[in-house]
Each structure stands twice: as structure tokens, then as C-alpha cells.
Design an enzyme around this catalytic site. Structure first.
Site, PDB file in Angstrom:
ATOM      1  N   HIS A 307       0.901  -1.277  -0.128  1.00 32.76           N
ATOM      2  CA  HIS A 307      -0.035  -0.019   0.186  1.00 32.76           C
ATOM      3  C   HIS A 307       0.808   1.226   0.114  1.00 32.76           C
ATOM      4  O   HIS A 307       2.057   1.180   0.419  1.00 32.76           O
ATOM      5  CB  HIS A 307      -0.702   0.026   1.319  1.00 32.76           C
ATOM      6  CG  HIS A 307      -1.887   0.884   1.339  1.00 32.76           C
ATOM      7  ND1 HIS A 307      -1.952   2.345   1.350  1.00 32.76           N
ATOM      8  CD2 HIS A 307      -3.340   0.724   0.695  1.00 32.76           C
ATOM      9  CE1 HIS A 307      -2.971   2.803   1.322  1.00 32.76           C
ATOM     10  NE2 HIS A 307      -3.990   1.864   0.841  1.00 32.76           N
ATOM     11  N   ASP A 364      -7.589  -4.584  -0.600  1.00 35.91           N
ATOM     12  CA  ASP A 364      -8.271  -4.879  -2.115  1.00 35.91           C
ATOM     13  C   ASP A 364      -8.181  -6.444  -2.038  1.00 35.91           C
ATOM     14  O   ASP A 364      -8.994  -7.107  -2.674  1.00 35.91           O
ATOM     15  CB  ASP A 364      -7.350  -4.349  -3.063  1.00 35.91           C
ATOM     16  CG  ASP A 364      -7.511  -2.773  -2.993  1.00 35.91           C
ATOM     17  OD1 ASP A 364      -6.638  -2.097  -3.101  1.00 35.91           O
ATOM     18  OD2 ASP A 364      -8.704  -2.276  -2.772  1.00 35.91           O
TER      19      ASP A 364
HETATM   20  C1  MLT Z   1      -8.293   3.901  -0.374  1.00 36.13           C
HETATM   21  O1  MLT Z   1      -8.899   3.249   0.668  1.00 36.13           O
HETATM   22  O2  MLT Z   1      -8.700   4.788  -0.864  1.00 36.13           O
HETATM   23  C2  MLT Z   1      -6.971   2.977  -1.013  1.00 36.13           C
HETATM   24  O3  MLT Z   1      -6.453   2.422  -0.057  1.00 36.13           O
HETATM   25  C3  MLT Z   1      -6.065   4.214  -1.598  1.00 36.13           C
HETATM   26  C4  MLT Z   1      -5.378   5.209  -0.831  1.00 36.13           C
HETATM   27  O4  MLT Z   1      -5.491   5.334   0.355  1.00 36.13           O
HETATM   28  O5  MLT Z   1      -4.252   5.662  -1.379  1.00 36.13           O
END
Ligand code: MLT
Length: 428
Positions: A307, A364
Site C-alpha cells: 500500500h 483490496d
Molecule cells: C483507499 O482506501 O482509498 C485506498 O487504500 C487508496 C489510498 O488510500 O491511497
């Protein structure tokens, strides 16, 4: 004494104030940088750049902390509901029972969409991806509610737009799915709760006495909570920059839906399942695909791992993993794709290659597995993400407007041609 940052350019010193957030995070306020130094910053993807001050969501990527208005995601996922969390994000405090009842009833009163929406829907071939249909139908609300275009709309008018957005998003989403499968649309059954109402619109067939499995509805409610906001991610930043031009809430959020669609953002949960199905189709040899993922000459990469913000683990992933295990057990789902996923997870959590690169399963990875177990079709996964993220987009758009923030207008470093004279084509 206030902290400052010093910048030295060509021997000249410039000082800029340091702002400190509620949780101690530091930001260098460079609001006057260009005016004072003649220079701009350069930060591809804004990974080191704060675009705003926000009181909505706090996350700590090193410690794996995620809080909505100060409440931990663990507490909210375990004890709250999606509508209660939506109220918290949008209005800043947990509602009283009366406030929640009114909010829920106001939403129920707006779940229907204008019949003319069907004319727009009919223009989309069944090959249309549901995300494109969703973004279009959501933005079409500007046509049915032109008063929403007023940049100086009253707070009562903004509340009505907020309620309409939350009420109609599930209807648009279910209709986008029905358009894809060629089935007649279902109208919302307001005797049901938010998630059950959506599931019935999605899956009920004509003249069928469809009943929603409470296990599925509860799991979906938890998933929506986990996706409700995530500070200044790509789609939320899109909503904010579109909203900063005083565009309507509907067009701002429609832009956010389109940003979320990308495979590097909300589309990642769909990519995870497509990856698992590719491995299954190839015989399910996870060791072979792990080796491919490690091979720098091989373009294959594991989707759903790592992430941009979380450096050690995604707190949402931990919660979803537990929910996935519970749901699969309760539903008695025996999915070979899931077995492949569990093998990949096992390797990723112990293999030094993945540990060193912080490539652990993220939200995800597991959300795709649980959506599949709930019977959600793959190309609706990102639509589910959009339904969940809607209150976050709304809260961030509302905060930007209430704080009267300026229009977003980043600068650049020009790398093109220097000035040159135009020569007519006949003389070149
Ligand atoms: C989100 O929840 O929007 C995703 O994990 C992506 C992010 O936070 O960059």
C-alpha cells in the site's frame, strides 16, 4: 516557540512556518514559497505534499492506524453501522438515535430515481462497465436537480443533495448491474435496511419472492464501513479539486467515481480476483506465480499486496480477513480461488522478499474474495468500493466548501521547447 523550516537557495535563507496536526504530524507551510523564492516544489503524485487541513480521517501508515473523526476503524467496524458511520463522517459526531432515525428515513424517502433515468440507462449497451454507467447516472442528477448547481446553496439544500446522493447511489449501482445482465431493473424496497435494499435491487428477479441473507447484508455493511473514507487518496483528492471550482456535489463525486475506477485505485479489488482466476486457470501452482512475481524480468506482479501509505499492514485488511473467514464459513462457500488466495497470503506473510518490500495483503486482496463469496460479480467490485466511499467523498467535499478553500491549481516544471519563431509551412 513556533517551529520553522529553513530553505537555502543560492546562499539565501528562507524560513517557512511548520504546522502541527492533532496527532503530531508536521507540515511545512509553503503557501508563500513561489512569491518569496521564485521556486515551486516538485512532488510527482503528491506523495509528500499535504493539499489541505482536514478533521475527518486520520491514518498512520507506520502504525497501521485508521480513525474516522477520532474513532478507530476497529471499533466502528465491530460496533457501528454504515449509515451511522456515514453520519459521523459527514456531520462530525455520532448521531443520537433520533438523528440516525431521521437520517435513515430521509434517505429512504429519496431512494427512487426519476423514470427518465431509464432513458439514459437504455443508451448504455450491456457491454458497458458498471463504473462508467454509475459515474454517468450519478452526474445526471445535475439535470434532474439543477438547484444543486448553485455554488452558494443553503445548508438545507446541501443536506438534501447529501441525502439524495446516499439514497440513490445503491439504486444507480444496482441498475448498472441489471443493465449489464440484461434484466429489468428493481425498484428500492424501503422496508429493508440500506444494504438489504441494495442486495434485493441487485439480485431479485421478476416475480421472485427474494429474501436477503442477513449474513450477506451484515458482511456488506461492514465492508462499506471499512471503505467509507481514507483521507486524501486519489479519488477523494479528485472530488476535492473538482469541488474546489465550486462544481456541484454530483459532478464532483462523479469525477471521484471515475478516478476510483482505475486499476491502481479502486479497480485493484477486481484485478485481485482476475489474478487469482488466472492462476487457477493455469493449474493453481502458486509457487510458480510467486516466482514470477519475484522475477524482475517477468512483468507479472501480485495484485492486492502492499500500500502507498501503510508500511506494515493495512488495518482494514485485518478486519476484512476475519470477516471473510466468518462469511465463507457461514455461507459454506468452498471456492478454489480462495484456496489460492490463502496460499499467496501465507507466502507473502513469511517470505523475506515480500516482507522486505512491505508487500503484505491489503484491503483490496480480501475485499475481492469476500465480494465473490457474497455473490457480487467481479466487475461490480469497484462499484461496491464506490458505494462505501461515498460518505467519505461527501464529507471531504462538504469540509472543503465549509472551509472556503481556494480553487486547486498546482504548478509545474516546464521541460518543453524554448521560445522559437513560427515559420509558415511553405518556408520550412
Ligand atoms: C483507499 O482506501 O482509498 C485506498 O487504500 C487508496 C489510498 O488510500 O491511497
Amino acid at each position: 516557540m513556533a517551529k520553522t523550516a529553513e530553505l537555502i537557495i543560492d546562499g539565501k535563507s528562507y524560513k517557512f512556518p511548520i504546522v502541527e496536526g492533532t496527532e503530531g504530524e508536521l507540515g511545512i507551510d509553503i503557501s508563500n514559497l513561489l512569491e518569496e523564492t521564485g521556486a515551486v516544489t516538485l512532488d510527482f503524485g503528491y506523495k509528500n505534499t499535504g493539499a489541505t487541513k482536514s478533521a475527518i480521517t486520520f491514518l498512520d501508515g507506520d502504525k497501521g492506524i485508521l480513525r474516522y473523526r477520532g474513532y478507530s476503524i476497529e471499533d466502528l467496524a465491530a460496533k457501528s453501522s454504515f449509515l451511522e458511520v456515514s453520519y459521523l463522517l459527514i456531520f462530525g459526531e455520532l448521531p443520537t438515535q433520533d438523528q440516525l432515525d431521521k437520517f435513515s428515513n430521509d434517505i429512504k424517502n429519496h431512494t427512487m430515481v426519476h423514470e427518465d433515468i431509464k432513458k439514459i440507462l437504455d443508451g448504455f449497451p450491456s457491454t458497458s462497465h458498471p463504473m462508467g454507467v454509475l459515474a454517468s447516472l450519478f452526474c445526471a442528477q445535475t439535470a434532474f436537480y439543477p438547484e444543486s448547481l448553485d455554488p452558494n446553496r443553503s445548508s438545507e439544500g446541501v443536506y438534501l443533495s447529501i441525502v439524495r446522493s446516499l439514497a440513490k447511489m445503491p439504486t444507480f449501482a444496482a441498475w448498472a448491474y441489471k443493465n449489464e445482465v440484461g434484466h429489468p431493473v428493481n425498484y428500492p424496497d424501503n422496508s429493508l435496511d440500506y444494504c438489504s435494499r441494495f442486495l434485493k435491487m441487485m439480485f431479485a428477479l421478476p416475480a421472485e419472492n427474494y429474501s436477503v441473507d442477513p449474513v450477506v447484508a451484515n458482511a456488506l455493511d461492514k465492508l462499506l464501513i471499512l471503505h467509507a473514507d481514507h483521507e486524501q487518496n486519489c479519488s477523494t483528492s479528485t472530488v476535492r479539486i473538482v469541488g474546489s471550482s465550486k462544481a456541484s456535489i454530483y459532478s464532483s463525486i462523479s469525477a471521484g467515481i471515475n478516478a476510483l475506477w482505475g486499476p491502481l485505485h479502486g479497480g485493484a479489488n477486481q484485478e485481485v480476483i482476475l489474478m487469482l482466476e488466472q492462476i487457477k486457470k493455469d493449474g493453481g501452482d502458486t509457487d510458480k506465480w510467486i516466482a514470477k512475481a519475484k522475477d524482475k524480468n517477468d512483468p507479472f506482479r501480485l495484485m492486492g499486496f502492499g500500500h502507498r501509505v501503510y508500511k506494515n499492514f493495512d488495518p482494514r485488511a485485518k478486519i476484512i480477513k476475519k470477516a471473510a473467514d466468518d462469511v465463507l464459513e457461514k455461507l459454506g462457500v468452498n471456492d478454489p480461488t480462495l484456496e489460492i488466495a490463502m496460499k499467496l497470503e501465507e507466502v507473502a506473510l513469511r517470505d523475506p522478499y515480500f516482507i522486505e518490500r512491505k508487500l503484505y495483503p491489503n484491503v483490496d486482496f480480501y475485499s475481492g474474495i469476500i465480494y465473490r463469496a457474497l455473490g457480487i460479480p467481479v466487475d461490480m467490485f469497484t462499484v461496491m468500493f464506490a458505494i462505501g466511499r461515498l460518505p467519505g467523498w461527501i464529507s471531504q467535499w462538504k469540509e472543503l466548501r465549509e472551509n472556503k478553500e481556494p480553487i486547486g491549481r498546482p504548478r509545474q516544471i516546464y521541460t518543453g521547447q524554448n521560445h522559437r519563431q513560427y515559420i509558415a509551412i511553405a518556408k520550412r
